[in-house]
Design a protein around this motif. Structure first.
Motif, mmCIF file in Angstrom:
data_model
loop_
_atom_site.group_PDB
_atom_site.id
_atom_site.type_symbol
_atom_site.label_atom_id
_atom_site.label_comp_id
_atom_site.label_asym_id
_atom_site.label_seq_id
_atom_site.Cartn_x
_atom_site.Cartn_y
_atom_site.Cartn_z
ATOM 1 N N LEU A 100 -26.166 -109.732 -63.196
ATOM 2 C CA LEU A 100 -27.215 -109.999 -62.214
ATOM 3 C C LEU A 100 -28.404 -110.736 -62.826
ATOM 4 O O LEU A 100 -29.408 -110.982 -62.151
ATOM 5 C CB LEU A 100 -27.683 -108.685 -61.577
ATOM 6 C CG LEU A 100 -26.654 -108.010 -60.667
ATOM 7 C CD1 LEU A 100 -27.056 -106.572 -60.377
ATOM 8 C CD2 LEU A 100 -26.475 -108.788 -59.372
ATOM 9 N N GLY A 101 -28.303 -111.062 -64.106
ATOM 10 C CA GLY A 101 -29.349 -111.829 -64.760
ATOM 11 C C GLY A 101 -30.481 -111.009 -65.336
ATOM 12 O O GLY A 101 -31.517 -111.558 -65.726
ATOM 13 N N ALA A 102 -30.320 -109.676 -65.405
ATOM 14 C CA ALA A 102 -31.376 -108.817 -65.928
ATOM 15 C C ALA A 102 -31.412 -108.867 -67.455
ATOM 16 O O ALA A 102 -30.409 -109.125 -68.118
ATOM 17 C CB ALA A 102 -31.164 -107.378 -65.465
ATOM 18 N N ARG A 103 -32.584 -108.591 -68.013
ATOM 19 C CA ARG A 103 -32.769 -108.494 -69.464
ATOM 20 C C ARG A 103 -32.705 -107.010 -69.830
ATOM 21 O O ARG A 103 -33.699 -106.286 -69.753
ATOM 22 C CB ARG A 103 -34.089 -109.129 -69.878
ATOM 23 C CG ARG A 103 -34.104 -110.640 -69.721
ATOM 24 C CD ARG A 103 -35.435 -111.221 -70.171
ATOM 25 N NE ARG A 103 -36.474 -111.045 -69.164
ATOM 26 C CZ ARG A 103 -37.783 -111.125 -69.414
ATOM 27 N NH1 ARG A 103 -38.211 -111.324 -70.648
ATOM 28 N NH2 ARG A 103 -38.651 -110.976 -68.441
ATOM 29 N N TYR A 104 -31.546 -106.571 -70.237
ATOM 30 C CA TYR A 104 -31.236 -105.153 -70.456
ATOM 31 C C TYR A 104 -31.604 -104.732 -71.875
ATOM 32 O O TYR A 104 -31.313 -105.440 -72.842
ATOM 33 C CB TYR A 104 -29.748 -104.948 -70.202
ATOM 34 C CG TYR A 104 -29.205 -103.570 -70.497
ATOM 35 C CD1 TYR A 104 -29.000 -102.647 -69.472
ATOM 36 C CD2 TYR A 104 -28.842 -103.199 -71.787
ATOM 37 C CE1 TYR A 104 -28.465 -101.393 -69.733
ATOM 38 C CE2 TYR A 104 -28.311 -101.941 -72.058
ATOM 39 C CZ TYR A 104 -28.128 -101.048 -71.030
ATOM 40 O OH TYR A 104 -27.599 -99.802 -71.287
ATOM 41 N N ARG A 105 -32.237 -103.530 -71.987
ATOM 42 C CA ARG A 105 -32.502 -102.906 -73.276
ATOM 43 C C ARG A 105 -32.097 -101.434 -73.177
ATOM 44 O O ARG A 105 -32.236 -100.811 -72.127
ATOM 45 C CB ARG A 105 -33.987 -103.002 -73.641
ATOM 46 C CG ARG A 105 -34.504 -104.424 -73.827
ATOM 47 C CD ARG A 105 -33.942 -105.065 -75.082
ATOM 48 N NE ARG A 105 -34.461 -106.400 -75.290
ATOM 49 C CZ ARG A 105 -33.913 -107.521 -74.816
ATOM 50 N NH1 ARG A 105 -32.815 -107.422 -74.045
ATOM 51 N NH2 ARG A 105 -34.428 -108.696 -75.058
ATOM 52 N N GLY A 106 -31.629 -100.885 -74.286
ATOM 53 C CA GLY A 106 -31.217 -99.488 -74.316
ATOM 54 C C GLY A 106 -32.139 -98.644 -75.174
ATOM 55 O O GLY A 106 -32.748 -99.132 -76.131
ATOM 56 N N ALA A 107 -32.241 -97.367 -74.822
ATOM 57 C CA ALA A 107 -32.975 -96.391 -75.625
ATOM 58 C C ALA A 107 -32.181 -95.099 -75.652
ATOM 59 O O ALA A 107 -31.691 -94.647 -74.614
ATOM 60 C CB ALA A 107 -34.372 -96.137 -75.039
ATOM 61 N N ASP A 108 -32.028 -94.523 -76.832
ATOM 62 C CA ASP A 108 -31.321 -93.248 -76.946
ATOM 63 C C ASP A 108 -31.757 -92.547 -78.222
ATOM 64 O O ASP A 108 -32.296 -93.186 -79.134
ATOM 65 C CB ASP A 108 -29.799 -93.458 -76.932
ATOM 66 C CG ASP A 108 -29.073 -92.278 -76.323
ATOM 67 O OD1 ASP A 108 -29.285 -91.141 -76.811
ATOM 68 O OD2 ASP A 108 -28.316 -92.460 -75.357
ATOM 69 N N GLU A 164 -32.292 -100.862 -79.135
ATOM 70 C CA GLU A 164 -33.422 -101.795 -79.068
ATOM 71 C C GLU A 164 -34.761 -101.083 -78.966
ATOM 72 O O GLU A 164 -35.765 -101.553 -79.483
ATOM 73 C CB GLU A 164 -33.280 -102.744 -77.870
ATOM 74 C CG GLU A 164 -32.099 -103.698 -77.941
ATOM 75 C CD GLU A 164 -30.876 -103.151 -77.228
ATOM 76 O OE1 GLU A 164 -29.955 -103.928 -76.956
ATOM 77 O OE2 GLU A 164 -30.849 -101.928 -76.953
ATOM 78 N N VAL A 165 -34.806 -99.962 -78.260
ATOM 79 C CA VAL A 165 -36.062 -99.232 -78.036
ATOM 80 C C VAL A 165 -35.931 -97.832 -78.621
ATOM 81 O O VAL A 165 -34.984 -97.110 -78.317
ATOM 82 C CB VAL A 165 -36.398 -99.158 -76.533
ATOM 83 C CG1 VAL A 165 -37.698 -98.377 -76.307
ATOM 84 C CG2 VAL A 165 -36.500 -100.563 -75.939
ATOM 85 N N GLY A 166 -36.880 -97.451 -79.447
ATOM 86 C CA GLY A 166 -36.837 -96.143 -80.073
ATOM 87 C C GLY A 166 -37.351 -95.033 -79.174
ATOM 88 O O GLY A 166 -38.155 -95.258 -78.274
ATOM 89 N N ILE A 167 -36.863 -93.829 -79.422
ATOM 90 C CA ILE A 167 -37.392 -92.618 -78.790
ATOM 91 C C ILE A 167 -37.924 -91.739 -79.915
ATOM 92 O O ILE A 167 -37.189 -91.336 -80.809
ATOM 93 C CB ILE A 167 -36.314 -91.872 -77.977
ATOM 94 C CG1 ILE A 167 -35.759 -92.768 -76.876
ATOM 95 C CG2 ILE A 167 -36.907 -90.596 -77.376
ATOM 96 C CD1 ILE A 167 -34.643 -92.123 -76.076
ATOM 97 N N ARG A 168 -39.207 -91.449 -79.878
ATOM 98 C CA ARG A 168 -39.832 -90.664 -80.934
ATOM 99 C C ARG A 168 -39.430 -89.195 -80.846
ATOM 100 O O ARG A 168 -38.858 -88.751 -79.847
ATOM 101 C CB ARG A 168 -41.353 -90.812 -80.839
ATOM 102 C CG ARG A 168 -41.847 -92.263 -80.892
ATOM 103 C CD ARG A 168 -43.363 -92.327 -80.853
ATOM 104 N NE ARG A 168 -43.855 -93.706 -80.780
ATOM 105 C CZ ARG A 168 -44.220 -94.308 -79.654
ATOM 106 N NH1 ARG A 168 -44.165 -93.641 -78.488
ATOM 107 N NH2 ARG A 168 -44.656 -95.559 -79.666
ATOM 108 N N ALA A 169 -39.762 -88.438 -81.878
ATOM 109 C CA ALA A 169 -39.387 -87.021 -81.943
ATOM 110 C C ALA A 169 -39.970 -86.218 -80.794
ATOM 111 O O ALA A 169 -39.394 -85.210 -80.365
ATOM 112 C CB ALA A 169 -39.833 -86.429 -83.284
ATOM 113 N N ASP A 170 -41.121 -86.641 -80.267
ATOM 114 C CA ASP A 170 -41.739 -85.912 -79.155
ATOM 115 C C ASP A 170 -41.226 -86.363 -77.785
ATOM 116 O O ASP A 170 -41.752 -85.949 -76.747
ATOM 117 C CB ASP A 170 -43.258 -86.040 -79.207
ATOM 118 C CG ASP A 170 -43.745 -87.492 -79.066
ATOM 119 O OD1 ASP A 170 -42.882 -88.401 -78.960
ATOM 120 O OD2 ASP A 170 -44.972 -87.705 -79.052
ATOM 121 N N GLY A 171 -40.218 -87.246 -77.777
ATOM 122 C CA GLY A 171 -39.615 -87.697 -76.521
ATOM 123 C C GLY A 171 -40.253 -88.915 -75.912
ATOM 124 O O GLY A 171 -39.807 -89.380 -74.854
#
Length: 247
Positions: A75-83, A89-96
């Motif tokens: 659909l042409g979206a710029r997708y990024r993942g976090a886990d 691509e995107v970090g999740i810190r220890a505090d969520g």
């Protein structure tokens, strides 16, 4: 939140396996009816013109193996993942909290994650913080399902309970879909139990499993067709909600 990966050749087979199971379920899978309903509803929602996904910035918050990434890309979206596990691509810190700026995304997606989150308030507030004003939260989670820790499994919802919990953190419901009613999901549970037992029987179990699973899936589909919508509304297996960032 499940393990996920960067776009690397070494991980493609694993990602493809998960994509086949969720984005393109097969009728011999014990959870076929549920995955089929989710795929149908999610694809329909993503195609909504109001979402304007072409060139939209999308964050999959708890992306796991990224089973729906291709749909966003198409659909042409710029997708990024976090886990919380693996490279992403995107970090999740220890505090969520998310390692991203305020209002950085046009949509936050959350697929079968919320039941695994202990601090739901922080999770939803971070989703809201990451969204631009009037951005979208596309969320799916369980109403009724078997205990499945990954690494933990904390809760289930009614449709009303999910709406109120999400709206309490600064969202406004645009659309809620209740998928697979109680008659059908009890049969799905029996199918999962049958699969567990038959896989333990050498040779013959593997031969019997596919036709048994298909028969139970077709029976569950029929049960779902005759279940009144008002029954499914607060007794569904899965809820898919589309929410707008409120203010």
């Amino acid at each position: 939140m499940g393990a996920r990966r960067r776009r690397s050749a070494a991980r493609v087979p694993l990602a493809q396996m998960h994509q086949n199971a969720r984005a393109a379920p097969r009728i011999w899978q014990p959870d076929w009816l549920v995955m089929r309903a989710m795929a149908r509803v999610l694809r329909g929602l993503l195609a909504e013109p109001a979402l304007r996904l072409n060139d939209a910035r999308v964050l999959d918050f708890g992306c796991g193996a990224r089973p729906y990434e291709r749909w966003f890309a198409d659909l042409g979206a710029r997708y990024r993942g976090a886990d919380i596990e693996g490279a992403h691509e995107v970090g999740i810190r220890a505090d969520g909290t998310l390692d991203c700026g305020n209002g950085e995304y046009d949509m936050v997606a959350s697929f079968q994650v919320l039941e695994h989150v202990w601090d739901v308030v922080t999770y939803l507030r971070e989703a809201r913080r990451a969204l631009r004003k009037d951005g979208w939260l596309l969320l799916s989670t369980h109403g009724a399902w078997l205990y499945h820790p990954h690494p933990h499994d904390y809760r289930r919802w009614t449709g009303e309970g999910l709406r109120r919990e999400v709206e309490a953190q600064g969202f406004r419901l645009a659309r809620m879909e209740a998928l697979v009613g109680p008659l059908a999901w009890t049969t799905v549970f029996r199918s999962l139990a049958a699969a567990h037992l038959l896989r333990r029987i050498p040779l013959i179990g593997a031969l019997i499993l596919p036709p048994v699973t298909v028969a139970l899936n077709l029976w569950a589909w029929l049960e779902d067709q005759v279940t009144p919508e008002h029954i499914t509304a607060n007794n569904a297996c899965v809820y898919v909600g589309l929410f707008n960032r409120d203010g």
